[in-house]
Write a protein that holds these residues in place. Structure first.
Motif, mmCIF file in Angstrom:
data_model
loop_
_atom_site.group_PDB
_atom_site.id
_atom_site.type_symbol
_atom_site.label_atom_id
_atom_site.label_comp_id
_atom_site.label_asym_id
_atom_site.label_seq_id
_atom_site.Cartn_x
_atom_site.Cartn_y
_atom_site.Cartn_z
ATOM 1 N N GLY A 114 -57.128 17.689 -55.541
ATOM 2 C CA GLY A 114 -56.408 18.286 -56.671
ATOM 3 C C GLY A 114 -55.103 17.529 -56.877
ATOM 4 O O GLY A 114 -54.912 16.424 -56.354
ATOM 5 N N LYS A 115 -54.185 18.129 -57.630
ATOM 6 C CA LYS A 115 -52.929 17.427 -57.928
ATOM 7 C C LYS A 115 -52.197 17.050 -56.631
ATOM 8 O O LYS A 115 -51.656 15.959 -56.491
ATOM 9 N N TRP A 116 -52.133 17.993 -55.686
ATOM 10 C CA TRP A 116 -51.346 17.706 -54.485
ATOM 11 C C TRP A 116 -52.083 16.725 -53.560
ATOM 12 O O TRP A 116 -51.463 15.815 -53.019
ATOM 13 N N TRP A 162 -64.067 26.811 -46.701
ATOM 14 C CA TRP A 162 -64.327 25.378 -46.582
ATOM 15 C C TRP A 162 -64.517 24.990 -45.115
ATOM 16 O O TRP A 162 -65.468 24.290 -44.762
ATOM 17 N N PHE A 188 -59.105 29.154 -50.336
ATOM 18 C CA PHE A 188 -60.436 28.558 -50.132
ATOM 19 C C PHE A 188 -60.564 27.871 -48.772
ATOM 20 O O PHE A 188 -61.593 27.299 -48.447
ATOM 21 N N ARG A 214 -64.814 12.278 -57.666
ATOM 22 C CA ARG A 214 -63.869 11.813 -58.682
ATOM 23 C C ARG A 214 -63.826 10.290 -58.683
ATOM 24 O O ARG A 214 -64.060 9.668 -57.647
ATOM 25 N N GLU A 224 -50.753 29.563 -56.451
ATOM 26 C CA GLU A 224 -50.955 30.276 -55.169
ATOM 27 C C GLU A 224 -50.203 31.609 -55.102
ATOM 28 O O GLU A 224 -50.586 32.501 -54.329
ATOM 29 N N ARG A 277 -46.526 25.740 -61.546
ATOM 30 C CA ARG A 277 -47.599 26.584 -62.081
ATOM 31 C C ARG A 277 -47.242 28.050 -61.921
ATOM 32 O O ARG A 277 -47.541 28.885 -62.788
ATOM 33 N N ASN A 335 -43.492 30.926 -53.947
ATOM 34 C CA ASN A 335 -44.367 30.936 -55.130
ATOM 35 C C ASN A 335 -44.336 32.288 -55.838
ATOM 36 O O ASN A 335 -44.448 32.354 -57.066
ATOM 37 N N PRO A 360 -56.640 24.554 -51.486
ATOM 38 C CA PRO A 360 -55.812 25.732 -51.748
ATOM 39 C C PRO A 360 -56.037 26.831 -50.718
ATOM 40 O O PRO A 360 -57.150 26.987 -50.203
ATOM 41 N N SER A 395 -41.427 19.696 -53.716
ATOM 42 C CA SER A 395 -42.223 18.500 -54.028
ATOM 43 C C SER A 395 -43.238 18.780 -55.125
ATOM 44 O O SER A 395 -44.362 19.212 -54.862
ATOM 45 N N PHE A 396 -42.850 18.541 -56.381
ATOM 46 C CA PHE A 396 -43.855 18.602 -57.443
ATOM 47 C C PHE A 396 -44.740 17.362 -57.334
ATOM 48 O O PHE A 396 -44.240 16.228 -57.280
ATOM 49 N N ALA A 442 -51.362 22.975 -47.889
ATOM 50 C CA ALA A 442 -51.400 24.098 -48.832
ATOM 51 C C ALA A 442 -50.250 25.060 -48.537
ATOM 52 O O ALA A 442 -49.636 25.015 -47.472
ATOM 53 N N LYS A 443 -49.993 25.935 -49.506
ATOM 54 C CA LYS A 443 -48.931 26.943 -49.365
ATOM 55 C C LYS A 443 -49.484 28.276 -49.849
ATOM 56 O O LYS A 443 -49.708 28.458 -51.055
HETATM 57 N N1 LIG Z 1 -49.312 20.626 -57.293
HETATM 58 C C1 LIG Z 1 -48.180 20.573 -56.621
HETATM 59 O O1 LIG Z 1 -47.135 20.162 -57.153
HETATM 60 C C2 LIG Z 1 -48.122 21.036 -55.204
HETATM 61 C C3 LIG Z 1 -49.129 21.830 -54.666
HETATM 62 N N2 LIG Z 1 -49.031 22.251 -53.357
HETATM 63 C C4 LIG Z 1 -50.093 23.074 -52.764
HETATM 64 O O2 LIG Z 1 -51.273 22.305 -52.602
HETATM 65 C C5 LIG Z 1 -52.410 23.152 -52.637
HETATM 66 C C6 LIG Z 1 -53.415 22.565 -53.611
HETATM 67 O O3 LIG Z 1 -52.826 22.666 -54.881
HETATM 68 P P1 LIG Z 1 -53.114 21.618 -56.053
HETATM 69 O O4 LIG Z 1 -53.762 20.401 -55.520
HETATM 70 O O5 LIG Z 1 -51.866 21.473 -56.836
HETATM 71 O O6 LIG Z 1 -54.194 22.467 -56.897
HETATM 72 P P2 LIG Z 1 -55.104 21.972 -58.105
HETATM 73 O O7 LIG Z 1 -55.338 23.189 -58.932
HETATM 74 O O8 LIG Z 1 -54.542 20.746 -58.720
HETATM 75 O O9 LIG Z 1 -56.459 21.548 -57.383
HETATM 76 C C7 LIG Z 1 -57.061 22.458 -56.538
HETATM 77 C C8 LIG Z 1 -58.281 21.761 -55.998
HETATM 78 O O10 LIG Z 1 -58.875 22.631 -55.052
HETATM 79 C C9 LIG Z 1 -60.260 22.349 -55.030
HETATM 80 N N3 LIG Z 1 -60.982 23.596 -54.924
HETATM 81 C C10 LIG Z 1 -61.087 24.562 -55.843
HETATM 82 N N4 LIG Z 1 -61.875 25.532 -55.377
HETATM 83 C C11 LIG Z 1 -62.243 25.164 -54.131
HETATM 84 C C12 LIG Z 1 -63.051 25.745 -53.141
HETATM 85 N N5 LIG Z 1 -63.637 26.938 -53.352
HETATM 86 N N6 LIG Z 1 -63.216 25.095 -51.978
HETATM 87 C C13 LIG Z 1 -62.624 23.897 -51.771
HETATM 88 N N7 LIG Z 1 -61.844 23.272 -52.691
HETATM 89 C C14 LIG Z 1 -61.668 23.927 -53.845
HETATM 90 C C15 LIG Z 1 -60.632 21.659 -56.343
HETATM 91 O O11 LIG Z 1 -61.188 20.395 -56.034
HETATM 92 P P3 LIG Z 1 -62.796 20.249 -55.903
HETATM 93 O O12 LIG Z 1 -63.398 20.897 -57.116
HETATM 94 O O13 LIG Z 1 -63.028 18.802 -55.786
HETATM 95 O O14 LIG Z 1 -63.100 21.018 -54.653
HETATM 96 C C16 LIG Z 1 -59.320 21.494 -57.070
HETATM 97 O O15 LIG Z 1 -59.164 20.210 -57.590
HETATM 98 C C17 LIG Z 1 -51.889 24.542 -53.024
HETATM 99 O O16 LIG Z 1 -51.774 25.349 -51.874
HETATM 100 C C18 LIG Z 1 -50.502 24.244 -53.603
HETATM 101 O O17 LIG Z 1 -49.618 25.334 -53.418
HETATM 102 C C19 LIG Z 1 -47.977 21.901 -52.541
HETATM 103 C C20 LIG Z 1 -46.971 21.116 -53.043
HETATM 104 C C21 LIG Z 1 -46.983 20.624 -54.391
#
Ligand SMILES: NC(=O)C1=CN([C@@H]2O[C@H](COP(=O)(O)OP(=O)(O)OC[C@H]3O[C@@H](n4cnc5c(N)ncnc54)[C@H](OP(=O)(O)O)[C@@H]3O)[C@@H](O)[C@H]2O)C=CC1
Ligand SMILES: O=C(CO)COP(=O)(O)O
Length: 295
Positions: free
Chosen positions: A9-11, A62, A58, A33, A251, A225, A162, A55, A109-110, A78-79
């Motif tokens: 995902g983004k992080w 996982w 999940f 991807r 979250e 978010r 959050n 996240p 950290s965005f 994750a947080k």
């Molecule tokens: N974005 C940010 O700026 C920051 C985020 N964080 C933390 O990082 C964590 C991830 O957030 P972020 O990446 O931004 O979220 P996103 O919404 O960008 O991506 C979440 C990813 O989680 C995966 N996902 C969704 N459902 C499931 C599942 N059931 N099982 C496994 N993987 C799943 C998906 O990838 P796929 O479909 O490939 O599984 C999806 O791309 C969070 O806890 C957030 O708080 C921390 C610091 C900064």
């Protein structure tokens, strides 16, 4: 170091960019991807160092479905607090891997700024300070790492901020002004410290990057978010509409439900978190929440 980021995902993608500056990094996620070095689950799990950006809600499913312990050292990125059980991430990962092989990254950290290599400072916490230092040394030159052994404080602050960010988005969405937001953030810091101390966290952790630092960042920017969830609530939008528009994880929604369960069970006074819960879960009027908080 040979590393794998799991959760693209983004992080996850931001941490992949960051750690790739100085290390040999691959990335894996459930959904394939078009990312350079996107690899199979087996290849990712074979790497000595793992960065887990799945996240919070999940993580358990996982790990139960995909994880194989091959002695990996894991950085949890994750947080959040698990809604169903109130478990912290160190509890969940700790069911699969000893804490000596677990570290937790937190702080302001965005992802959108980390992928631009903008200056950032983060905290890496572990009961194994040598492991925390190893992950910190793997960070790129534009990210300064700080070490801590307070994994509870790091986790609680990263998750709780959050929920306060949602409240801050409500505050700004209602146009209540800078005084109100400053008061809310300050009292939110007190509230998350109170909650963390109930679980043995060190109070000074809440003044660190992972506490006040991340709270100030997340509660004051539309890049968050969670903050944007609050803006939507203030506009009277329903949660499913807000989350659909967001298209990403917030979250604080799941964590607010977990906090409510824990607060009721342990009798901890969490006025702001309970109002966020009431707005999300019971559709409480945000204006009434403000009146109740000021009452
Ligand atoms: N974005 C940010 O700026 C920051 C985020 N964080 C933390 O990082 C964590 C991830 O957030 P972020 O990446 O931004 O979220 P996103 O919404 O960008 O991506 C979440 C990813 O989680 C995966 N996902 C969704 N459902 C499931 C599942 N059931 N099982 C496994 N993987 C799943 C998906 O990838 P796929 O479909 O490939 O599984 C999806 O791309 C969070 O806890 C957030 O708080 C921390 C610091 C900064
Ligand atoms: O944790 C983050 C910044 O430190 C990202 O915050 P959001 O999940 O609210 O976007």
């Amino acid at each position: 170091m040979k590393m794998a980021v799991i959760g693209a995902g983004k992080w996850g993608q931001a941490l992949y960019h960051a750690f790739s500056q100085k290390n040999d990094v691959v990335i894996h996620s459930r959904t394939p991807r078009e990312i350079e070095n996107f690899v199979s689950l087996d290849e990712a799990l074979s790497r000595e160092y793992q960065v887990m950006a799945i996240p919070a809600q999940f993580v358990r499913s996982w790990l139960e479905k995909y994880f194989e312990d091959r002695g990996q050292k894991i950085l949890v990125a994750a947080k959040g607090i698990e809604t169903a059980t109130g478990a912290f991430l160190n509890d969940i990962y700790g069911e699969f891997v000893p804490q000596q092989r677990l570290a937790y990254i937190s702080g302001p950290s965005f992802a959108a700024e980390v992928v631009q290599s903008l200056p950032t400072a983060l905290m890496i916490s572990s009961v194994n300070l040598e492991l925390a230092r190893t992950f910190s040394d793997a960070l790129p030159n534009y990210i300064k790492g700080y070490i801590s052994d307070d994994i509870i404080g790091a986790e609680v602050s990263g998750a709780y901020k959050n929920v306060i960010a949602i409240a801050s988005g409500v505050c700004d969405g209602l146009g209540l002004g800078n005084n109100a937001r400053a008061a809310l953030i300050s009292r939110g810091l007190v509230e998350m410290t109170r909650f963390g101390e109930a679980f043995g966290a060190h109070s000074e952790t809440f003044l660190s990057l992972g506490g006040a630092g991340d709270l100030f960042l997340t509660a004051s920017s539309t890049l968050s978010r969670n903050y944007r969830v609050g803006l939507g609530l203030a506009k009277g939008k329903k949660m499913d509409e807000i989350l659909k528009e967001l298209g990403e994880v917030a979250e604080g929604v799941g964590t607010s439900k977990a906090l409510q369960k824990i607060a009721e069970k342990k009798g901890i006074y969490l006025p702001i978190a309970s109002e966020v819960y009431a707005m999300i879960e019971k559709g409480k009027d945000p204006r009434q929440s403000v009146r109740d908080l000021l009452g």
